[in-house]
Motif scaffolding. Structure first.
Motif, PDB file in Angstrom:
ATOM      1  N   TYR A  97     -16.032 -43.470  15.139  1.00 60.21           N
ATOM      2  CA  TYR A  97     -16.766 -43.341  16.356  1.00 60.21           C
ATOM      3  C   TYR A  97     -16.820 -44.352  16.850  1.00 60.21           C
ATOM      4  CZ  TYR A  97     -20.792 -42.183  19.376  1.00 60.21           C
ATOM      5  OH  TYR A  97     -21.705 -41.365  19.920  1.00 60.21           O
ATOM      6  N   PRO A 102     -18.353 -40.816   3.241  1.00 60.80           N
ATOM      7  CA  PRO A 102     -17.238 -39.723   4.648  1.00 60.80           C
ATOM      8  C   PRO A 102     -18.193 -40.873   5.386  1.00 60.80           C
ATOM      9  CG  PRO A 102     -17.777 -38.614   2.198  1.00 60.80           C
ATOM     10  CD  PRO A 102     -18.052 -39.936   1.972  1.00 60.80           C
ATOM     11  N   GLY A 103     -19.139 -40.973   5.297  1.00 62.64           N
ATOM     12  CA  GLY A 103     -19.861 -41.002   6.633  1.00 62.64           C
ATOM     13  C   GLY A 103     -19.622 -42.305   7.127  1.00 62.64           C
ATOM     14  N   SER A 132     -17.415 -43.890   6.932  1.00 62.69           N
ATOM     15  CA  SER A 132     -15.409 -43.794   7.874  1.00 62.69           C
ATOM     16  C   SER A 132     -15.843 -42.964   8.993  1.00 62.69           C
ATOM     17  CB  SER A 132     -14.401 -43.461   6.767  1.00 62.69           C
ATOM     18  OG  SER A 132     -14.677 -43.873   5.748  1.00 62.69           O
ATOM     19  N   ALA A 133     -16.590 -42.728   8.965  1.00 60.67           N
ATOM     20  CA  ALA A 133     -16.819 -41.924  10.308  1.00 60.67           C
ATOM     21  C   ALA A 133     -17.458 -42.173  10.895  1.00 60.67           C
ATOM     22  CB  ALA A 133     -17.476 -40.242   9.956  1.00 60.67           C
TER      23      ALA A 133
END
Ligand SMILES: C[S@@+](CC[C@H](N)C(=O)[O-])C[C@H]1O[C@@H](n2cnc3c(N)ncnc32)[C@H](O)[C@@H]1O
Length: 227
Positions: free
Chosen positions: A18, A10-11, A13-14
Motif C-alpha cells: 500500500y 501477511p498484513g 507485506s500488504a
C-alpha cells in the motif's frame, strides 16, 4: 547476511505494498536493479522499497553532500541515497564481494548515477582505514549495512570521518528480537549488542533505534547524529 527465520505476517507485506502504491509509485531504475540482482544470483537482502525511500529522505533532510555506505550488494540503497545528492555530491560505497560490486556498478550506471557513485571493493575495514589514513574528507551521512559483527568498528570509523551534525544509520539492529539474547552464539547478534553498548557509551552521539515490520519482517534501524 540477514536470515529471516520468523513468520511473515501477511498484513505487514500488504501495508508495504500500500505504501509503495500510494507514495513511491513505479521506479524503472530500482525495479531494473532488483531484476538484475536476481538475474545475477545476488541474495534478496536489500532494504525494502519503503526503507530505501526513508534513507533517501534522511539524506536529503541531512543536506548530505558526501555519503558513505558500508555494504553495497546490488546498489539498491546506493541508488536511493545517491539520488538525494545535490549536483557535485559524492557517494562512496564499500563492498567485499567483487560480483556484487560489478552488478551494483552496472545498476548505478543504468540509473544515471555513475558519475557521483564510487564503489570500492575489499573488506570495508581495510577500505575505511585507508580512507582515514589518506584524510579523504568527512561525510555528512553514513549508512552501515554490511557484516554485522563489525558494526562497532564501523561506528568508530564513521566517527573518525564525521563532523558535528553527521547522520549515521545502521540497518538490521533488531533481528526479530534477537538483539535481546545476551547469551547468543550468533556473532551478528553479539556485534549488534556491542553496537548498542558502543553507541550508548559514546558521548558524541545522540541516538535511538526504531523497530520496523514489513516485507523484510521484524527488524529495525539505529539512527544517530554526531554532536
Ligand atoms: C545487506 S547487504 C547490503 C544491502 C544494500 N545496502 C541494499 O540495501 O541494497 C550486505 C552487503 O555487505 C557486503 N559485505 C559483507 N561483509 C563485508 C565486509 N567485511 N566488507 C564490505 N562489504 C561486506 C555483502 O557482500 C553484501 O553485499
Amino acid at each position: 547476511m540477514v536470515e529471516r527465520v520468523g513468520e511473515q505476517n501477511p498484513g505487514w507485506s500488504a501495508v508495504d505494498a500500500y505504501i509503495v502504491e500510494h507514495l513511491l509509485g513505479d521506479d524503472s531504475a530500482l525495479s531494473a536493479a532488483l531484476a538484475a540482482n536476481a538475474a545475477g544470483g545476488l541474495p534478496d537482502i536489500d532494504v525494502s522499497p519503503a526503507q530505501g525511500r526513508m534513507l533517501h529522505l534522511f539524506a536529503r533532510m541531512a543536506g548530505a553532500l558526501r555519503i558513505l555506505e558500508i555494504g553495497t550488494l546490488g546498489g539498491y540503497s546506493t541508488i536511493e541515497l545517491a539520488r538525494a545528492l545535490p549536483a557535485g555530491g559524492k557517494l562512496i560505497s564499500l563492498e567485499i564481494d567483487l560480483h556484487h560490486a560489478d552488478v551494483a556498478r552496472s545498476n548505478v550506471a543504468k540509473a544515471g548515477l555513475g558519475d557521483c557513485v564510487d564503489i570500492r571493493t575489499g573488506p570495508a575495514l581495510d577500505s575505511l582505514q585507508a580512507m582515514i589514513a589518506a584524510r579523504e574528507g568527512l561525510f555528512d551521512f553514513v549508512f552501515i549495512d554490511a557484516d554485522k559483527q563489525n558494526n562497532p568498528a564501523y561506528i568508530r570509523a564513521a566517527l573518525a570521518m564525521s563532523r558535528p551534525g553527521t547522520t549515521i544509520v545502521v540497518d538490521n539492529v533488531i533481528r526479530e528480537g534477537g538483539v535481546l539474547d545476551e547469551a547468543s552464539g550468533d556473532e551478528r547478534i553479539r556485534g549488534t549488542r556491542d553496537l548498542f553498548d558502543a553507541v550508548g557509551a559514546e558521548k558524541r552521539l545522540t541516538a535511538t533505534a526504531v523497530q520496523t515490520v514489513g516485507v523484510k519482517k521484524w527488524d529495525g534501524f539505529l539512527i544517530a547524529v554526531v554532536d
